[in-house]
Scaffold this motif. Sequence first.
Motif, PDB file in Angstrom:
ATOM      1  N   TYR A 206       0.836  -1.201   0.000  1.00 36.56           N
ATOM      2  CA  TYR A 206       0.000   0.000   0.000  1.00 36.56           C
ATOM      3  C   TYR A 206       0.872   1.254   0.000  1.00 36.56           C
ATOM      4  N   GLN A 207       0.461   2.251  -0.796  1.00 33.71           N
ATOM      5  CA  GLN A 207       1.150   3.540  -0.840  1.00 33.71           C
ATOM      6  C   GLN A 207       0.225   4.635  -0.327  1.00 33.71           C
ATOM      7  N   GLU A 208       0.793   5.576   0.392  1.00 32.36           N
ATOM      8  CA  GLU A 208      -0.001   6.725   0.812  1.00 32.36           C
ATOM      9  C   GLU A 208      -0.535   7.437  -0.427  1.00 32.36           C
ATOM     10  N   PRO A 209      -1.756   7.991  -0.352  1.00 31.58           N
ATOM     11  CA  PRO A 209      -2.382   8.581  -1.547  1.00 31.58           C
ATOM     12  C   PRO A 209      -1.502   9.570  -2.291  1.00 31.58           C
ATOM     13  N   ALA A 210      -0.854  10.490  -1.587  1.00 32.51           N
ATOM     14  CA  ALA A 210      -0.015  11.482  -2.270  1.00 32.51           C
ATOM     15  C   ALA A 210       1.131  10.803  -3.015  1.00 32.51           C
ATOM     16  N   ASP A 211       1.743   9.790  -2.402  1.00 34.04           N
ATOM     17  CA  ASP A 211       2.846   9.084  -3.050  1.00 34.04           C
ATOM     18  C   ASP A 211       2.354   8.326  -4.281  1.00 34.04           C
ATOM     19  N   PHE A 212       1.177   7.702  -4.175  1.00 30.42           N
ATOM     20  CA  PHE A 212       0.633   6.964  -5.311  1.00 30.42           C
ATOM     21  C   PHE A 212       0.347   7.908  -6.471  1.00 30.42           C
ATOM     22  N   LEU A 213      -0.310   9.028  -6.195  1.00 30.05           N
ATOM     23  CA  LEU A 213      -0.633   9.979  -7.268  1.00 30.05           C
ATOM     24  C   LEU A 213       0.625  10.549  -7.901  1.00 30.05           C
ATOM     25  N   ARG A 214       1.612  10.826  -7.075  1.00 25.96           N
ATOM     26  CA  ARG A 214       2.859  11.403  -7.582  1.00 25.96           C
ATOM     27  C   ARG A 214       3.587  10.426  -8.507  1.00 25.96           C
ATOM     28  N   GLY A 215       3.394   9.137  -8.300  1.00 22.98           N
ATOM     29  CA  GLY A 215       4.098   8.132  -9.085  1.00 22.98           C
ATOM     30  C   GLY A 215       3.417   7.762 -10.393  1.00 22.98           C
ATOM     31  N   LEU A 216       2.200   8.273 -10.635  1.00 25.88           N
ATOM     32  CA  LEU A 216       1.507   7.949 -11.880  1.00 25.88           C
ATOM     33  C   LEU A 216       2.152   8.671 -13.062  1.00 25.88           C
ATOM     34  N   ASP A 217       2.122   8.026 -14.206  1.00 23.75           N
ATOM     35  CA  ASP A 217       2.622   8.678 -15.412  1.00 23.75           C
ATOM     36  C   ASP A 217       1.708   9.849 -15.776  1.00 23.75           C
ATOM     37  N   PRO A 218       2.267  10.920 -16.357  1.00 22.08           N
ATOM     38  CA  PRO A 218       1.420  12.034 -16.802  1.00 22.08           C
ATOM     39  C   PRO A 218       0.394  11.562 -17.821  1.00 22.08           C
ATOM     40  N   ASP A 219      -0.791  12.147 -17.760  1.00 24.26           N
ATOM     41  CA  ASP A 219      -1.826  11.793 -18.715  1.00 24.26           C
ATOM     42  C   ASP A 219      -1.438  12.270 -20.109  1.00 24.26           C
ATOM     43  N   PRO A 220      -1.606  11.438 -21.121  1.00 24.83           N
ATOM     44  CA  PRO A 220      -1.310  11.880 -22.491  1.00 24.83           C
ATOM     45  C   PRO A 220      -2.400  12.829 -22.972  1.00 24.83           C
ATOM     46  N   PRO A 221      -2.114  13.608 -24.005  1.00 22.97           N
ATOM     47  CA  PRO A 221      -3.162  14.457 -24.584  1.00 22.97           C
ATOM     48  C   PRO A 221      -4.336  13.617 -25.071  1.00 22.97           C
ATOM     49  N   ASP A 222      -5.514  14.200 -25.006  1.00 25.63           N
ATOM     50  CA  ASP A 222      -6.684  13.538 -25.566  1.00 25.63           C
ATOM     51  C   ASP A 222      -6.525  13.471 -27.084  1.00 25.63           C
ATOM     52  N   PRO A 223      -6.943  12.373 -27.736  1.00 23.27           N
ATOM     53  CA  PRO A 223      -6.802  12.285 -29.197  1.00 23.27           C
ATOM     54  C   PRO A 223      -7.440  13.446 -29.943  1.00 23.27           C
ATOM     55  N   VAL A 224      -8.488  14.039 -29.379  1.00 19.58           N
ATOM     56  CA  VAL A 224      -9.137  15.151 -30.063  1.00 19.58           C
ATOM     57  C   VAL A 224      -8.200  16.347 -30.203  1.00 19.58           C
ATOM     58  N   GLU A 225      -7.155  16.389 -29.362  1.00 18.07           N
ATOM     59  CA  GLU A 225      -6.205  17.504 -29.428  1.00 18.07           C
ATOM     60  C   GLU A 225      -5.307  17.434 -30.655  1.00 18.07           C
ATOM     61  N   ASN A 226      -5.388  16.328 -31.409  1.00 13.93           N
ATOM     62  CA  ASN A 226      -4.645  16.241 -32.668  1.00 13.93           C
ATOM     63  C   ASN A 226      -5.333  16.998 -33.790  1.00 13.93           C
ATOM     64  N   THR A 227      -6.526  17.508 -33.515  1.00 15.98           N
ATOM     65  CA  THR A 227      -7.260  18.300 -34.499  1.00 15.98           C
ATOM     66  C   THR A 227      -7.162  19.773 -34.131  1.00 15.98           C
ATOM     67  N   PRO A 228      -7.405  20.676 -35.080  1.00 13.16           N
ATOM     68  CA  PRO A 228      -7.352  22.107 -34.749  1.00 13.16           C
ATOM     69  C   PRO A 228      -8.386  22.456 -33.674  1.00 13.16           C
ATOM     70  N   PRO A 229      -8.019  23.265 -32.690  1.00 11.71           N
ATOM     71  CA  PRO A 229      -8.998  23.652 -31.664  1.00 11.71           C
ATOM     72  C   PRO A 229     -10.103  24.513 -32.251  1.00 11.71           C
ATOM     73  N   ARG A 230     -11.281  24.372 -31.670  1.00 11.56           N
ATOM     74  CA  ARG A 230     -12.410  25.199 -32.097  1.00 11.56           C
ATOM     75  C   ARG A 230     -12.368  26.589 -31.467  1.00 11.56           C
ATOM     76  N   PHE A 231     -11.573  26.711 -30.410  1.00 11.38           N
ATOM     77  CA  PHE A 231     -11.539  27.992 -29.701  1.00 11.38           C
ATOM     78  C   PHE A 231     -10.161  28.167 -29.106  1.00 11.38           C
ATOM     79  N   THR A 232      -9.596  29.364 -29.241  1.00  9.37           N
ATOM     80  CA  THR A 232      -8.298  29.697 -28.643  1.00  9.37           C
ATOM     81  C   THR A 232      -8.382  31.113 -28.095  1.00  9.37           C
ATOM     82  N   HIS A 233      -7.865  31.284 -26.902  1.00 11.74           N
ATOM     83  CA  HIS A 233      -7.883  32.616 -26.285  1.00 11.74           C
ATOM     84  C   HIS A 233      -6.661  32.734 -25.384  1.00 11.74           C
ATOM     85  N   THR A 234      -5.960  33.862 -25.471  1.00 12.54           N
ATOM     86  CA  THR A 234      -4.759  34.091 -24.665  1.00 12.54           C
ATOM     87  C   THR A 234      -4.993  35.244 -23.707  1.00 12.54           C
ATOM     88  N   LEU A 235      -4.555  35.062 -22.454  1.00 11.91           N
ATOM     89  CA  LEU A 235      -4.722  36.067 -21.412  1.00 11.91           C
ATOM     90  C   LEU A 235      -3.360  36.407 -20.829  1.00 11.91           C
TER      91      LEU A 235
END
Length: 234
Positions: free
Chosen positions: A84-113
């Motif tokens: 068993y791993q403490e929750p923070a340690d378990f979450l920290r050890g997960l691989d980063p989530d990959p981009p969603d496949p839909v992100e391979n298409t042009p975005p419908r909306f872009t805004h910079t602040l």
Amino acid sequence: LVDALRVGGANRVRLVGQVDFDSPDMQTEWTRFEAVVNLALAPYPLSSVCTYDTRALPPTVLTAAQRTHPAFLTPRGAEPNDVYQEPADFLRGLDPDPPDPVENTPPRFTHTLTHPLDLADLRRALRTALTAADVPDGQADELLVAVTEVTTNALVHGRPPVTLRAWAGPDRLVLTVTDHGSGYHDPLAGYLPPPAVGRPHGNGLWLARHTVDRLTSTPTPRGFTVRLTRFTGR
């Protein structure tokens, strides 16, 4: 549920539950849930058993189950789980989530602040874009809340400029908020009510997690991205 049973006279509640791991899109998010729930439900008078079908579930899910449960139920009773791993340690050890496949298409909306004062223009522009994409008003309201909270965090605690992008897939809406900072480093950020764990900040992520189906964060070569996903029809 526990509070209702306590009002009815129960001193302690015993719960048997099963997580629905059928959707591959949500398997990693459910393993995060299984880790965090150890802390989220700790204040309650609750004994909980999670059931896993070892004949059907993929090895990745079963391995995560071993690391997110402090005890195993055996014919001899509950026995400590040495992996068993403490929750923070378990979450920290997960691989980063990959981009969603839909992100391979042009975005419908872009805004910079570049400044918090830009948020009003962002909300107006995003509302127009969501309406054009036939997003129901209730879902649009919730997405605007989540985007506002995450974008405010990026502007105040990250490194501007901050860019919001949005995609509409056949079964989901995906929005990313990217700034040029290093991001937040608390793996539990937004999962627990901040006052309950003594954190002075984190209300924004806590609120955002309540208004989308999935919120993940990923360091990138140029900064830090928070990804918001809302499955349509929910």
